[in-house]
Design an enzyme around this catalytic site. Structure first.
Site, PDB file in Angstrom:
ATOM      1  N   GLY A   1       0.834  -1.215   0.000  1.00 41.25           N
ATOM      2  CA  GLY A   1       0.000   0.000   0.000  1.00 41.25           C
ATOM      3  C   GLY A   1       0.861   1.254   0.000  1.00 41.25           C
TER       4      GLY A   1
ATOM      5  CB  THR B   1       3.620  -0.098   6.222  1.00 43.52           C
ATOM      6  OG1 THR B   1       2.218  -0.294   6.492  1.00 43.52           O
ATOM      7  CG2 THR B   1       4.394  -0.472   7.469  1.00 43.52           C
TER       8      THR B   1
ATOM      9  CG  ASP C   1      -1.184  -0.998   8.090  1.00 43.39           C
ATOM     10  OD1 ASP C   1      -1.851   0.023   7.864  1.00 43.39           O
ATOM     11  OD2 ASP C   1      -1.466  -2.115   7.605  1.00 43.39           O
TER      12      ASP C   1
ATOM     13  CG  MET D   1      -6.942   2.246   5.699  1.00 43.89           C
ATOM     14  SD  MET D   1      -5.779   2.470   4.333  1.00 43.89           S
ATOM     15  CE  MET D   1      -6.846   2.086   2.950  1.00 43.89           C
ATOM     16  N   GLY D   2      -5.522   0.075   8.905  1.00 49.58           N
ATOM     17  CA  GLY D   2      -4.731  -0.686   9.879  1.00 49.58           C
ATOM     18  C   GLY D   2      -5.281  -2.090   9.919  1.00 49.58           C
ATOM     19  NE  ARG D   3      -3.931  -6.216   5.027  1.00 46.79           N
ATOM     20  CZ  ARG D   3      -2.716  -5.946   4.562  1.00 46.79           C
ATOM     21  NH1 ARG D   3      -1.660  -6.262   5.270  1.00 46.79           N
ATOM     22  NH2 ARG D   3      -2.555  -5.361   3.400  1.00 46.79           N
TER      23      ARG D   3
ATOM     24  NE  ARG E   1      -3.429   3.559   0.439  1.00 49.28           N
ATOM     25  CZ  ARG E   1      -3.726   2.314   0.149  1.00 49.28           C
ATOM     26  NH1 ARG E   1      -3.512   1.367   1.041  1.00 49.28           N
ATOM     27  NH2 ARG E   1      -4.213   1.992  -1.029  1.00 49.28           N
TER      28      ARG E   1
HETATM   29  O1  F6P Z   1      -0.549  -1.541   3.551  1.00 51.41           O
HETATM   30  C1  F6P Z   1      -1.284  -0.865   4.472  1.00 51.41           C
HETATM   31  C2  F6P Z   1      -2.740  -0.690   4.114  1.00 51.41           C
HETATM   32  O2  F6P Z   1      -2.933   0.665   3.870  1.00 51.41           O
HETATM   33  C3  F6P Z   1      -3.665  -1.244   5.200  1.00 51.41           C
HETATM   34  O3  F6P Z   1      -3.879  -0.339   6.246  1.00 51.41           O
HETATM   35  C4  F6P Z   1      -4.918  -1.513   4.411  1.00 51.41           C
HETATM   36  O4  F6P Z   1      -5.723  -2.493   5.027  1.00 51.41           O
HETATM   37  C5  F6P Z   1      -4.363  -2.006   3.120  1.00 51.41           C
HETATM   38  O5  F6P Z   1      -3.110  -1.378   2.958  1.00 51.41           O
HETATM   39  C6  F6P Z   1      -5.231  -1.713   1.935  1.00 51.41           C
HETATM   40  O6  F6P Z   1      -4.577  -2.160   0.823  1.00 51.41           O
HETATM   41  P1  F6P Z   1      -5.074  -1.956  -0.669  1.00 51.41           P
HETATM   42  O7  F6P Z   1      -5.088  -0.509  -0.938  1.00 51.41           O
HETATM   43  O8  F6P Z   1      -4.069  -2.693  -1.480  1.00 51.41           O
HETATM   44  O9  F6P Z   1      -6.440  -2.566  -0.716  1.00 51.41           O
END
Ligand code: F6P
Length: 412
Positions: free
Chosen positions: A11, A139, A141, A185-187, A299
């Protein structure tokens, strides 16, 4: 001829391009590599020979790239297979590096990307290939082990805290204000949601509750928290992470991903705020509930970037070049916090294999006893990371950004 290659993965962040600029500037200072090449769409694009020459960029474009958010070279979420069972991509990649006289490959990414750095460097070692593979952290995150924090996090934290402040004010204007929910966010981790604690007015935090993925979500407790606060204050400000999970470990809200987008089997998240809104309405606390899903805006908000974060993103790129000249490989550049007040950092090297695929969770001891907020330690840790605002390029009232041209792809 000795060249290097830099690419981005995972991301994007507001400052990931600053790390590319760090690599370019580090090399300008050292005059070590003849060319700095850029891989389009990370390892996935490189395997398709999508490579441009960043050394051909004008100085003004390099400066502009530093203040442009998102991944200028494009990104990917591509997992390298185990080289013991599937060597094809490894052979292809090292042939491409050979063809372009690339000595060092810098990969800017998170824990998935460090898996790639680790595998490629191990493979090179086993096969006696004299090439260096180096990881540069990023990241939003903030979930990478060993490094104090990751470039990208500070700016996302600043965006979140600023937005929480402003939306708190907006959601406080009526006699009957209702409930406001901001989703971050923050998986897997709550670092981003926790940064909402920085939003204070007259020294008092504006977020009533911050729900983190590290705490198992209890519907019953949530409804109790919100009902009590609403009865007392006639308004509630909630911050919830997209990664909230129930007692069985299932995300409260997710969409299944197709393999095309992500070969790391990550779920696509988003929607927790609306899930919580339904709970509040179904349980008749109030009908007046507003949800703000920050989504990708947190982000890529260069207009709200942290200068500390931006400069550190550049520094890890520059120091990656420095470490490469010393001959190191198979590591990620880490950030060590030397002191908090005044804030001071230095960089160090850490084996990429130790960072790969691991998750650094938000510390338990920084979560309040009632599990719905964070402590002052979290506030003190995050605050220095959001300090400072750079002068970004403005044209006709808007930021002036650059897009790198894939038409300039080189092939040998
Ligand atoms: O890599 C971090 C992140 O921003 C996470 O917080 C989020 O869940 C994920 O990427 C989303 O990714 P994408 O934009 O690829 O769906």
């Amino acid at each position: 001829m000795k060249n290097c290659l830099v690419a981005q993965s995972g991301g994007p962040t507001a400052v990931i391009n600053s790390s590319i600029v760090g690599v370019i500037k580090g090399n300008m200072k050292a005059q070590y590599y003849d060319n700095v090449y850029g891989g389009i769409n990370g390892i996935e694009g490189i395997l398709n020979n999508k490579i441009i020459n960043l050394s051909k960029l004008e100085e003004s474009d390099i400066e502009n790239l530093k203040y442009t958010p998102s991944a200028g070279l494009g990104s990917c979420r591509f997992k390298m297979k185990d080289y013991n069972t599937c060597e094809e991509n490894y052979k292809e990649l090292f042939n491409i590096l050979d063809d372009l006289d690339i000595q060092t490959f810098f990969y800017i990414g998170g824990n998935d990307s460090m898996d790639t750095v680790s595998k490629l460097s191990e493979y090179a070692k086993i096969k006696g290939i004299n090439k260096q593979i180096i990881g540069i952290p990023k990241t939003i995150d903030n979930d990478l082990y060993y490094t104090d924090h990751t470039p990208g996090f500070g700016s996302a934290a600043k965006y979140i805290a600023s937005t929480v402040l402003e939306t708190y004010l907006d959601s406080s204007v009526y006699i009957n204000n209702g409930i406001f929910i901001t989703e971050t966010m923050g998986r897997d981790t709550g670092w981003l949601a926790a940064s909402a604690a920085l939003a204070k007015i007259n020294g008092k935090a504006v977020a009533d509750f911050i729900y983190l993925p590290e705490v198992e979500f209890s519907q019953e407790q949530f409804l109790k928290d919100v009902t009590n606060k609403f009865e007392t204050n006639n308004k509630v400000y909630i911050v919830a992470s997209e990664g909230l999970k129930d007692k069985d470990g299932n995300y409260l809200s997710s969409v299944k991903l197709s393999n095309k987008h992500d070969t790391f089997s990550h779920a696509q998240l988003g929607g927790v705020g609306n899930f919580l809104k339904s709970l509040i309405i179904e349980n008749k606390i109030t009908n007046r509930v507003k949800v703000l899903e920050l989504g990708v805006s947190q982000r890529c908000g260069m207009h709200c970037v942290s200068n500390t974060d931006l400069q550190e993103a550049c520094l890890v790129g520059e120091n990656a070049v420095k470490y490469s000249i010393e001959g190191h490989t198979g590591f990620m550049v880490g950030i060590k916090r030397v002191q908090n007040n005044p804030y001071k950092i230095e960089t160090f090297r850490i084996n990429a294999s130790e960072v790969a695929n691991k998750i650094k969770y938000f510390p338990d001891e920084w979560i309040t006893a009632d599990k719905n907020n964070v402590t002052k330690e979290a506030y003190e840790y995050i605050t220095p990371l959001i300090i400072g605002s750079p002068n970004i390029n403005i044209e006709n009232g808007l930021p002036r950004y650059i897009q790198l041209q894939s038409k300039d792809i080189i092939s040998k």
